[in-house]
Scaffold this motif. Structure first.
Motif, PDB file in Angstrom:
ATOM      1  N   VAL A   3     -61.872  14.149  27.546  1.00 56.84           N
ATOM      2  CA  VAL A   3     -61.347  13.944  28.897  1.00 56.84           C
ATOM      3  C   VAL A   3     -60.377  15.076  29.195  1.00 56.84           C
ATOM      4  O   VAL A   3     -59.446  15.331  28.441  1.00 56.84           O
ATOM      5  CB  VAL A   3     -60.656  12.568  29.040  1.00 56.84           C
ATOM      6  CG1 VAL A   3     -60.008  12.437  30.413  1.00 56.84           C
ATOM      7  CG2 VAL A   3     -61.673  11.454  28.849  1.00 56.84           C
ATOM      8  N   GLU A   4     -60.664  15.806  30.287  1.00 56.36           N
ATOM      9  CA  GLU A   4     -59.845  16.956  30.672  1.00 56.36           C
ATOM     10  C   GLU A   4     -59.299  16.749  32.077  1.00 56.36           C
ATOM     11  O   GLU A   4     -59.815  15.940  32.845  1.00 56.36           O
ATOM     12  CB  GLU A   4     -60.719  18.219  30.737  1.00 56.36           C
ATOM     13  CG  GLU A   4     -61.183  18.762  29.430  1.00 56.36           C
ATOM     14  CD  GLU A   4     -62.109  19.970  29.637  1.00 56.36           C
ATOM     15  OE1 GLU A   4     -62.164  20.785  28.720  1.00 56.36           O
ATOM     16  OE2 GLU A   4     -62.772  20.078  30.688  1.00 56.36           O
ATOM     17  N   ARG A   5     -58.312  17.597  32.387  1.00 55.05           N
ATOM     18  CA  ARG A   5     -57.851  17.699  33.775  1.00 55.05           C
ATOM     19  C   ARG A   5     -58.092  19.111  34.276  1.00 55.05           C
ATOM     20  O   ARG A   5     -57.935  20.071  33.523  1.00 55.05           O
ATOM     21  CB  ARG A   5     -56.361  17.364  33.867  1.00 55.05           C
ATOM     22  CG  ARG A   5     -56.118  15.873  33.731  1.00 55.05           C
ATOM     23  CD  ARG A   5     -54.662  15.528  33.806  1.00 55.05           C
ATOM     24  NE  ARG A   5     -54.498  14.080  33.791  1.00 55.05           N
ATOM     25  CZ  ARG A   5     -53.330  13.447  33.698  1.00 55.05           C
ATOM     26  NH1 ARG A   5     -52.206  14.142  33.616  1.00 55.05           N
ATOM     27  NH2 ARG A   5     -53.276  12.132  33.701  1.00 55.05           N
ATOM     28  N   THR A   6     -58.479  19.209  35.536  1.00 52.21           N
ATOM     29  CA  THR A   6     -58.622  20.515  36.158  1.00 52.21           C
ATOM     30  C   THR A   6     -57.889  20.503  37.490  1.00 52.21           C
ATOM     31  O   THR A   6     -57.491  19.450  37.994  1.00 52.21           O
ATOM     32  CB  THR A   6     -60.103  20.910  36.323  1.00 52.21           C
ATOM     33  OG1 THR A   6     -60.191  22.291  36.680  1.00 52.21           O
ATOM     34  CG2 THR A   6     -60.816  20.063  37.381  1.00 52.21           C
ATOM     35  N   PHE A   7     -57.688  21.697  38.036  1.00 51.14           N
ATOM     36  CA  PHE A   7     -56.950  21.840  39.283  1.00 51.14           C
ATOM     37  C   PHE A   7     -57.908  22.291  40.381  1.00 51.14           C
ATOM     38  O   PHE A   7     -58.712  23.202  40.179  1.00 51.14           O
ATOM     39  CB  PHE A   7     -55.824  22.862  39.109  1.00 51.14           C
ATOM     40  CG  PHE A   7     -55.093  23.154  40.377  1.00 51.14           C
ATOM     41  CD1 PHE A   7     -54.214  22.220  40.906  1.00 51.14           C
ATOM     42  CD2 PHE A   7     -55.309  24.330  41.055  1.00 51.14           C
ATOM     43  CE1 PHE A   7     -53.556  22.475  42.103  1.00 51.14           C
ATOM     44  CE2 PHE A   7     -54.662  24.594  42.250  1.00 51.14           C
ATOM     45  CZ  PHE A   7     -53.778  23.661  42.764  1.00 51.14           C
ATOM     46  N   ALA A 124     -55.995  28.110  32.356  1.00 53.26           N
ATOM     47  CA  ALA A 124     -55.778  28.213  33.806  1.00 53.26           C
ATOM     48  C   ALA A 124     -55.480  26.835  34.393  1.00 53.26           C
ATOM     49  O   ALA A 124     -54.585  26.691  35.232  1.00 53.26           O
ATOM     50  CB  ALA A 124     -57.006  28.830  34.479  1.00 53.26           C
ATOM     51  N   ALA A 125     -56.194  25.820  33.945  1.00 47.82           N
ATOM     52  CA  ALA A 125     -55.981  24.469  34.478  1.00 47.82           C
ATOM     53  C   ALA A 125     -54.536  24.036  34.255  1.00 47.82           C
ATOM     54  O   ALA A 125     -53.871  23.537  35.173  1.00 47.82           O
ATOM     55  CB  ALA A 125     -56.946  23.481  33.815  1.00 47.82           C
ATOM     56  N   GLN A 126     -54.039  24.267  33.044  1.00 51.71           N
ATOM     57  CA  GLN A 126     -52.676  23.844  32.733  1.00 51.71           C
ATOM     58  C   GLN A 126     -51.647  24.602  33.595  1.00 51.71           C
ATOM     59  O   GLN A 126     -50.743  23.991  34.184  1.00 51.71           O
ATOM     60  CB  GLN A 126     -52.404  24.098  31.245  1.00 51.71           C
ATOM     61  CG  GLN A 126     -51.287  23.225  30.728  1.00 51.71           C
ATOM     62  CD  GLN A 126     -50.959  23.517  29.265  1.00 51.71           C
ATOM     63  OE1 GLN A 126     -51.393  24.527  28.705  1.00 51.71           O
ATOM     64  NE2 GLN A 126     -50.182  22.656  28.673  1.00 51.71           N
ATOM     65  N   THR A 127     -51.819  25.912  33.696  1.00 54.46           N
ATOM     66  CA  THR A 127     -50.889  26.724  34.494  1.00 54.46           C
ATOM     67  C   THR A 127     -50.943  26.334  35.969  1.00 54.46           C
ATOM     68  O   THR A 127     -49.914  26.202  36.633  1.00 54.46           O
ATOM     69  CB  THR A 127     -51.279  28.223  34.369  1.00 54.46           C
ATOM     70  OG1 THR A 127     -51.365  28.548  32.977  1.00 54.46           O
ATOM     71  CG2 THR A 127     -50.272  29.118  35.048  1.00 54.46           C
ATOM     72  N   GLU A 128     -52.163  26.150  36.479  1.00 57.70           N
ATOM     73  CA  GLU A 128     -52.330  25.879  37.909  1.00 57.70           C
ATOM     74  C   GLU A 128     -51.826  24.479  38.282  1.00 57.70           C
ATOM     75  O   GLU A 128     -51.218  24.304  39.336  1.00 57.70           O
ATOM     76  CB  GLU A 128     -53.811  26.058  38.286  1.00 57.70           C
ATOM     77  CG  GLU A 128     -54.243  27.526  38.182  1.00 57.70           C
ATOM     78  CD  GLU A 128     -55.739  27.754  38.375  1.00 57.70           C
ATOM     79  OE1 GLU A 128     -56.154  28.915  38.296  1.00 57.70           O
ATOM     80  OE2 GLU A 128     -56.481  26.780  38.603  1.00 57.70           O
ATOM     81  N   ILE A 129     -52.062  23.500  37.410  1.00 54.95           N
ATOM     82  CA  ILE A 129     -51.539  22.151  37.675  1.00 54.95           C
ATOM     83  C   ILE A 129     -50.014  22.209  37.755  1.00 54.95           C
ATOM     84  O   ILE A 129     -49.407  21.680  38.690  1.00 54.95           O
ATOM     85  CB  ILE A 129     -52.022  21.150  36.603  1.00 54.95           C
ATOM     86  CG1 ILE A 129     -53.524  20.884  36.768  1.00 54.95           C
ATOM     87  CG2 ILE A 129     -51.228  19.831  36.687  1.00 54.95           C
ATOM     88  CD1 ILE A 129     -54.170  20.122  35.604  1.00 54.95           C
ATOM     89  N   LYS A 130     -49.401  22.899  36.800  1.00 60.95           N
ATOM     90  CA  LYS A 130     -47.929  23.003  36.771  1.00 60.95           C
ATOM     91  C   LYS A 130     -47.373  23.764  37.975  1.00 60.95           C
ATOM     92  O   LYS A 130     -46.241  23.541  38.390  1.00 60.95           O
ATOM     93  CB  LYS A 130     -47.475  23.700  35.484  1.00 60.95           C
ATOM     94  CG  LYS A 130     -47.399  22.766  34.287  1.00 60.95           C
ATOM     95  CD  LYS A 130     -46.658  23.438  33.141  1.00 60.95           C
ATOM     96  CE  LYS A 130     -46.818  22.722  31.822  1.00 60.95           C
ATOM     97  NZ  LYS A 130     -46.444  21.313  31.889  1.00 60.95           N
ATOM     98  N   PHE A 131     -48.182  24.683  38.505  1.00 68.67           N
ATOM     99  CA  PHE A 131     -47.757  25.469  39.669  1.00 68.67           C
ATOM    100  C   PHE A 131     -47.494  24.553  40.868  1.00 68.67           C
ATOM    101  O   PHE A 131     -46.630  24.818  41.692  1.00 68.67           O
ATOM    102  CB  PHE A 131     -48.859  26.487  40.003  1.00 68.67           C
ATOM    103  CG  PHE A 131     -48.447  27.610  40.914  1.00 68.67           C
ATOM    104  CD1 PHE A 131     -48.008  28.827  40.393  1.00 68.67           C
ATOM    105  CD2 PHE A 131     -48.518  27.467  42.296  1.00 68.67           C
ATOM    106  CE1 PHE A 131     -47.639  29.862  41.239  1.00 68.67           C
ATOM    107  CE2 PHE A 131     -48.153  28.504  43.149  1.00 68.67           C
ATOM    108  CZ  PHE A 131     -47.708  29.700  42.613  1.00 68.67           C
TER     109      PHE A 131
END
Ligand code: RTP
Ligand code: MG
Length: 140
Positions: A3-7, A124-131
């Motif tokens: 299970v992943e998260r994406t932005f 990228a997903a982690q950085t973009e979610i945090k953005f």
């Protein structure tokens, strides 16, 4: 099973045409769950920061101008292999090359006004979610 998260960003061409619901239907129909969502107007500085990896590309200035031309909807999507799955649901960058049934094939206007953004890697997903989101704005 991972299970992943994406932005995701629903881009200004979609808010302008009032078709965010059609995009959301494609996302949810693919089994991706929207665990965070907000409508925002990006500033030029925010858009330049978000797309910093592209700043040497010829299309950078036009891309930033497009991304601030109207509101966007930023979202966090969750599901099995969410990053790759959403890229599939989006279709190719240029809608002319996108597969049938994808968001970009059915809804996008052009290679630039291509309706959606989706993270292209776990980093990228982690950085973009945090953005865009604080942890307490994401409800899984
Ligand atoms: P995205 O980052 O938005 O999910 O799209 P992508 O990975 O499919 O495409 P990318 O190469 O990362 O490019 C970012 C966005 O820049 C615009 N673009 N314009 N005029 C052009 O040749 C051109 N190429 C790309 C698109 O809005 C693309 O989504
Ligand atoms: Mg990209």
């Amino acid at each position: 099973m991972t299970v992943e998260r994406t932005f995701s960003i629903i881009k200004p061409d979609a808010t302008r045409r009032n078709i965010t619901g059609k995009v959301i239907d494609k996302i949810e129909s693919a089994g991706l769950k929207i665990v965070a969502s907000k409508r925002v107007q990006l500033s030029r500085e925010q858009a330049e920061g978000f797309y910093a990896a592209h700043k040497e590309r010829g299309f950078f200035k036009d891309l930033v101008t497009f991304m601030i031309s109207g509101p966007v909807v930023v979202q966090v999507l969750e599901g099995e292999n969410a990053i790759a799955k959403y890229r599939e649901v989006m279709g190719a960058t240029n809608p002319a090359n996108a597969d049938a049934g994808t968001i970009r094939k059915e809804l996008a206007e052009s290679i630039e006004a291509n309706t959606v953004h989706g993270s292209d890697s776990p980093e990228a997903a982690q950085t973009e979610i945090k953005f865009f989101f604080d942890d307490n704005e994401i409800v899984g």
